[in-house]
Write a protein that holds these residues in place. Sequence first.
Motif, PDB file in Angstrom:
ATOM      1  N   GLY A   1       0.810  -1.211   0.000  1.00  0.00           N
ATOM      2  CA  GLY A   1       0.000   0.000   0.000  1.00  0.00           C
ATOM      3  C   GLY A   1       0.843   1.260   0.000  1.00  0.00           C
ATOM      4  N   CYS A   2       1.929   1.248   0.766  1.00  0.00           N
ATOM      5  CA  CYS A   2       2.810   2.424   0.813  1.00  0.00           C
ATOM      6  C   CYS A   2       3.451   2.683  -0.546  1.00  0.00           C
ATOM      7  CB  CYS A   2       3.884   2.224   1.875  1.00  0.00           C
ATOM      8  SG  CYS A   2       3.263   2.103   3.548  1.00  0.00           S
ATOM      9  N   TRP A   3       3.908   1.623  -1.193  1.00  0.00           N
ATOM     10  CA  TRP A   3       4.547   1.802  -2.490  1.00  0.00           C
ATOM     11  C   TRP A   3       3.538   2.263  -3.536  1.00  0.00           C
ATOM     12  CZ3 TRP A   3       8.976   2.980  -4.179  1.00  0.00           C
ATOM     13  CH2 TRP A   3       9.333   2.792  -5.515  1.00  0.00           C
ATOM     14  N   SER A   4       2.316   1.789  -3.436  1.00  0.00           N
ATOM     15  CA  SER A   4       1.265   2.250  -4.345  1.00  0.00           C
ATOM     16  C   SER A   4       1.031   3.748  -4.177  1.00  0.00           C
ATOM     17  CB  SER A   4      -0.044   1.494  -4.083  1.00  0.00           C
ATOM     18  OG  SER A   4       0.098   0.130  -4.352  1.00  0.00           O
ATOM     19  N   LEU A   5       1.108   4.216  -2.936  1.00  0.00           N
ATOM     20  CA  LEU A   5       0.945   5.643  -2.698  1.00  0.00           C
ATOM     21  C   LEU A   5       2.077   6.425  -3.350  1.00  0.00           C
ATOM     22  CD1 LEU A   5      -0.591   7.928  -1.331  1.00  0.00           C
ATOM     23  CD2 LEU A   5       0.738   7.493   0.739  1.00  0.00           C
ATOM     24  N   VAL A   6       3.304   5.907  -3.248  1.00  0.00           N
ATOM     25  CA  VAL A   6       4.450   6.554  -3.902  1.00  0.00           C
ATOM     26  C   VAL A   6       4.220   6.613  -5.407  1.00  0.00           C
ATOM     27  CG1 VAL A   6       6.913   6.326  -4.410  1.00  0.00           C
ATOM     28  CG2 VAL A   6       6.077   5.863  -2.100  1.00  0.00           C
ATOM     29  N   GLU A   7       3.785   5.512  -5.987  1.00  0.00           N
ATOM     30  CA  GLU A   7       3.551   5.472  -7.433  1.00  0.00           C
ATOM     31  C   GLU A   7       2.466   6.456  -7.848  1.00  0.00           C
ATOM     32  OE1 GLU A   7       4.651   0.959  -8.820  1.00  0.00           O
ATOM     33  OE2 GLU A   7       2.767   1.252  -7.740  1.00  0.00           O
ATOM     34  N   SER A   8       1.438   6.613  -7.012  1.00  0.00           N
ATOM     35  CA  SER A   8       0.353   7.531  -7.369  1.00  0.00           C
ATOM     36  C   SER A   8       0.835   8.978  -7.397  1.00  0.00           C
ATOM     37  CB  SER A   8      -0.806   7.381  -6.381  1.00  0.00           C
ATOM     38  OG  SER A   8      -0.461   7.891  -5.111  1.00  0.00           O
ATOM     39  N   PHE A   9       1.770   9.328  -6.510  1.00  0.00           N
ATOM     40  CA  PHE A   9       2.280  10.695  -6.483  1.00  0.00           C
ATOM     41  C   PHE A   9       3.094  11.016  -7.731  1.00  0.00           C
ATOM     42  CE2 PHE A   9       1.502  10.952  -1.842  1.00  0.00           C
ATOM     43  CZ  PHE A   9       0.858  12.177  -1.842  1.00  0.00           C
ATOM     44  N   PHE A  10       3.761  10.033  -8.247  1.00  0.00           N
ATOM     45  CA  PHE A  10       4.654  10.279  -9.385  1.00  0.00           C
ATOM     46  C   PHE A  10       4.060   9.843 -10.719  1.00  0.00           C
ATOM     47  CE2 PHE A  10       7.933   9.850  -5.930  1.00  0.00           C
ATOM     48  CZ  PHE A  10       8.287  11.191  -5.924  1.00  0.00           C
ATOM     49  N   ARG A  11       2.777   9.481 -10.701  1.00  0.00           N
ATOM     50  CA  ARG A  11       2.159   9.050 -11.950  1.00  0.00           C
ATOM     51  C   ARG A  11       2.201  10.189 -12.969  1.00  0.00           C
ATOM     52  NH1 ARG A  11      -2.276   7.387 -10.038  1.00  0.00           N
ATOM     53  NH2 ARG A  11      -1.664   5.193  -9.901  1.00  0.00           N
ATOM     54  N   GLY A  12       2.708   9.875 -14.159  1.00  0.00           N
ATOM     55  CA  GLY A  12       2.799  10.878 -15.216  1.00  0.00           C
ATOM     56  C   GLY A  12       4.076  11.698 -15.194  1.00  0.00           C
ATOM     57  N   ASP A  13       4.888  11.537 -14.146  1.00  0.00           N
ATOM     58  CA  ASP A  13       6.158  12.268 -14.059  1.00  0.00           C
ATOM     59  C   ASP A  13       7.184  11.565 -14.941  1.00  0.00           C
ATOM     60  OD1 ASP A  13       8.574  13.501 -13.276  1.00  0.00           O
ATOM     61  OD2 ASP A  13       7.735  13.973 -11.301  1.00  0.00           O
ATOM     62  N   GLN A  14       7.668  12.256 -15.952  1.00  0.00           N
ATOM     63  CA  GLN A  14       8.552  11.641 -16.942  1.00  0.00           C
ATOM     64  C   GLN A  14      10.030  11.911 -16.680  1.00  0.00           C
ATOM     65  OE1 GLN A  14       7.387   9.474 -19.210  1.00  0.00           O
ATOM     66  NE2 GLN A  14       5.397   9.852 -18.215  1.00  0.00           N
ATOM     67  N   ARG A  15      10.361  12.544 -15.568  1.00  0.00           N
ATOM     68  CA  ARG A  15      11.777  12.781 -15.285  1.00  0.00           C
ATOM     69  C   ARG A  15      12.505  11.444 -15.130  1.00  0.00           C
ATOM     70  NH1 ARG A  15      11.267  16.846 -10.311  1.00  0.00           N
ATOM     71  NH2 ARG A  15       9.475  15.454  -9.944  1.00  0.00           N
ATOM     72  N   LYS A  16      13.683  11.381 -15.698  1.00  0.00           N
ATOM     73  CA  LYS A  16      14.403  10.120 -15.786  1.00  0.00           C
ATOM     74  C   LYS A  16      14.699   9.527 -14.420  1.00  0.00           C
ATOM     75  CE  LYS A  16      16.653   6.871 -17.990  1.00  0.00           C
ATOM     76  NZ  LYS A  16      15.925   5.874 -18.806  1.00  0.00           N
ATOM     77  N   TYR A  17      15.190  10.352 -13.479  1.00  0.00           N
ATOM     78  CA  TYR A  17      15.557   9.788 -12.184  1.00  0.00           C
ATOM     79  C   TYR A  17      14.332   9.339 -11.393  1.00  0.00           C
ATOM     80  CZ  TYR A  17      14.361  14.004  -9.427  1.00  0.00           C
ATOM     81  OH  TYR A  17      13.720  15.036  -8.796  1.00  0.00           O
ATOM     82  N   ILE A  18      13.183   9.976 -11.656  1.00  0.00           N
ATOM     83  CA  ILE A  18      11.948   9.519 -11.016  1.00  0.00           C
ATOM     84  C   ILE A  18      11.522   8.173 -11.593  1.00  0.00           C
ATOM     85  CG2 ILE A  18       9.494  10.003 -10.703  1.00  0.00           C
ATOM     86  CD1 ILE A  18      11.242  11.688  -8.944  1.00  0.00           C
ATOM     87  N   GLN A  19      11.593   8.051 -12.906  1.00  0.00           N
ATOM     88  CA  GLN A  19      11.236   6.786 -13.538  1.00  0.00           C
ATOM     89  C   GLN A  19      12.167   5.661 -13.082  1.00  0.00           C
ATOM     90  OE1 GLN A  19       8.535   6.077 -15.587  1.00  0.00           O
ATOM     91  NE2 GLN A  19       7.927   8.098 -14.833  1.00  0.00           N
ATOM     92  N   ASN A  20      13.454   5.988 -12.928  1.00  0.00           N
ATOM     93  CA  ASN A  20      14.398   4.979 -12.435  1.00  0.00           C
ATOM     94  C   ASN A  20      14.041   4.546 -11.005  1.00  0.00           C
ATOM     95  OD1 ASN A  20      15.834   5.049 -14.809  1.00  0.00           O
ATOM     96  ND2 ASN A  20      17.377   6.474 -14.062  1.00  0.00           N
ATOM     97  N   PHE A  21      13.672   5.523 -10.189  1.00  0.00           N
ATOM     98  CA  PHE A  21      13.306   5.210  -8.810  1.00  0.00           C
ATOM     99  C   PHE A  21      12.061   4.325  -8.758  1.00  0.00           C
ATOM    100  CE2 PHE A  21      10.643   6.589  -5.130  1.00  0.00           C
ATOM    101  CZ  PHE A  21      11.357   5.920  -4.147  1.00  0.00           C
TER     102      PHE A  21
END
Length: 749
Positions: free
Chosen positions: A342-362
Motif C-alpha cells: 500500500g505504501c509503495w502504491s501511494l508513492v507510485e500515485s504521487f509520481f504518476r505521469g512524471d517523466q523525469r528520468k531519475y523519477i522513472q528509475n526510482f
Amino acid sequence: MLGASAGAAGSVLMGLLAHSTKVGGIFDFGYQEATVLTNDAWTHGAHGIPQHCLLLAYPRGLDNPARTGAVDAQDREVVLLRVIREASLPNQSDLTRLRAEDTDRTITDHYREDGLEGRGADVLTRSLMQQAAFRCRILGTFVENEKGDLVFGKDVDAVYAAAGYFVAKPYDESLQVVVDHVELPMGERAGDLPGDEPANADLPDTDTTMVIGTLRYASSRRREQVAQGVGQSTEVEVRVRPKDFVAHKTAVFGMTRAGKSNTMKVIASAVHLYAHKTGTNVGQLIFDPAGEYAYANRQDKTALSQLGDNVRIYRLGATQADRNKNIRPLSLNFFDDTQLDGCWSLVESFFRGDQRKYIQNFLSCDPTRDPDSAPDSGDKNRLLAVRAMYYGILINAGLTPPSGWHCRVPVNQHTRALLGIDGGMTLRLTANQLKSASAQIARVAAKRKLVADEAEAVKMWISDPARGGHGDASVDGLIGMLASTGSANGYKELRMLRSYHSSESHVDFASAIYGDLARGRLVIVDLSRGSEQVLQTCAERVVTEILGRASARFREGHPSRPMQIFLEEAHRLFDRDKFHRTTNSNDPYVRLAKEAAKYKIGMIYATQEVSSVDDMILSNTANWVCAYMNNSGELKKLSNYYDFSDYAAQILTADDRGFVRLRTDSSPYTLPIQVKKFDLDMVNEIRNECGLAATQFSTEFAPDAVGATDDFDDCPDPDEIFAESNRARVAGAVRTDGASPGLFDEVED
C-alpha cells in the motif's frame, strides 16, 4: 365461528375498506392474477388508477354492515391486488371499433366547412366505449383471525368462477394499514422449528419503526396532487423495521444520481436508531469514495456525523487541523513490511505521469519484493539491500520509523569498514544509523570509478556487472535519489509522504476502526484522496481485520459483534469471476460475502448493475432497493427475484431521483416509494429519539471544496506558450529590407 365478526362495523376488515373508492369488479379470477372491469367515470372518481396501484377486492356487501350478514362467514376476506398492465375485454374488438368510429367523427366534424357538427355517439354507446380492464397481480388475502387481528396470507385459497368481487382503491388510513403490514421473517416466527435461523434472529427487536419514504405509484403526480386536496391521498408514509437491515445483506441498485447515496444514509440512520432503542452495539462502517458521507453536502448542509457523538471519521492524510476536529488519520506505517504494498502504491500515485528520468528509475526499484521468499541467499541479500536503501531514502525524506525500529542490511567486511560499523554478515541498523549508512553507500556507488575495496563494499547496490554489480538495473534509481545530480531533487521529492505516514503502531487504523465498530460506533472512512490502489489497500486491510477478529471470536466461542459494512461501487468488489477462482479464495470481499452472515456482519452494497454481483450474493440478499436503471438486460436479471418483473418497465423509464422499489425482509410485498431525503429534519428526529438536543446546519464541507480556487498551476496555458513562442520567433526574425518585421508580416521558421 371464525370470521363471524369480520363484518361488524368495528372490525379490522371493515376498517380496511373504510377509506376506499370503488373502481370496478373482478370478472376473471385466478390464483395468481385477476382481471378487473372498470370505466372512465370510476377511474376519474378515484383520481386515476396508475400502474402498480394497490387495490382491494372483496365480496359484494362486505363494505356495508347492513348487508354483511348475506356474505358467508368463510368468504369474509379482502384480496390485495396490484395493477400490472391493461387487459382486453371479451368484446374488445367491438369497443376498439366504436372508439375508432367516434374519433373519426370528431376529426371529421373539426374540418367541416359548413360549421355543423355531426351527431355524436348515443349514451349507451358512449357507456360501452368507456369500459376498460386491467390485469392485477394477486398479492394475498387479508382476513380476521380468532383474536380479531388482521392477518395476511400470500395467496388465495378459493377461486370462484362468478367471483362477485367489488374492487376499491384504498387511500389515507386504509392504505396506511396495507403499507404498514409486516410479518416476521422465516426463523423468527412463533412456532418455527429450530434449524437455520437468520443471522439476526437472536438480536432484540423493537416496536420502533422509521419512516423511509412515502408510497409513490407513478412518476406523474398531477392527479395525486388533486387527490391530496380532497383528502384522498395515496402518498402515505412507508416505514421500515430497522432490524431487517442488521446482520443481513441489502442491495441498492440504480444509476448514478438516482439517489443511492441518500438511501444508504437513510438506512444507516435506521440502524443507528435501532441500536439506540435496543441498547445493542451495532457498529457501522461506511467506505466513502467521494467524501459525501464524511462531510456535509453544500445543498442541504447536513452530514451523517451529526447523528450523534458516536460517529468517527478516518481520513487518509489527515492534518493536525483535522485531528483537532476529531478526524482521525487513515495513515500507513511506511516502515511496516506488511503495509509495504500500500505504501509503495501511494508513492507510485504521487509520481504518476512524471517523466523525469531519475523519477522513472526510482519507480522501477520495486521494494515490495519479499526477501524471505527469494530462492537463494544471493537473491535474498540483493532484495534486502534494495529494501534497506528504500527505507534509508524515506528516513532522509523526513519520515520517522517507530521507536525501536531496526533494518536488516546485508554487508561484507568491506561494507562494514566503509560504514565503520562492526557486526556479522547482516547488520541491524537503527533509523539514524541507516540514514547515514544509506547516504554513504549511495555516494560511493554513484562514483564512476571505484577502487577495489569500494567496489566490494557497495556491490549490492550496483547494477553494472563490469563494476562488480549484480545486473539489477532497478537499484540505480535508489542510488539516484540519495546521490542526486544536477537539478534533481532526489529524496526531497518524497517529503510529501510525511502527512500520510504514522510511526505509531498502536494506532494502526485497521485495529482502531475495528475497536470503534466493536463499541457500536458509526465509522466513516473518507477515501476521497489518494490513488484507487492505495485506497483499495486501505479498505481491504480494514475488511481483513474485521473478518480476522470475527473469525477468531467465532472459533473461540465468543458471541459475535453485530456490524454493518456499506460498500459503494460494489461491482468492483463482487466481480462474479472472483467467486469461481481458487486463486481468489482469500479475497477479503469474497470472504465477506460468504462468511459475513455467521459473524452477524451485514452488508449494504450499492452498484449500478445487478449482473455484476454474483448469484450467491443476490440469492442471500434480504433487502432490495431498486432505483432507475437504463439497461433492459439488467432488468431481465432483476426480474428473476421476488416480484420485480412487475416493475421492470417503470424502473427502465422513471428516472426521478429517490424513486425506488423497496422490498425488506419483513415486507410481504414490494412497494414503490419515494425515499425520504436525508436532511436536518431527519437528523433532528433521530437525535430526539436518542435523547439528544437538536443540531444546526453543518459547515464542515469536504476540505477540497472550501475556498478552493483553480489556478491551473498543474497545467500551463497553451495560449500563453504558443504566444510566447510566436513572439520569440518574430523578435528573432530580420526583414530583407533591414527593418523590423511588422505585426502581420509572415516569418519563415
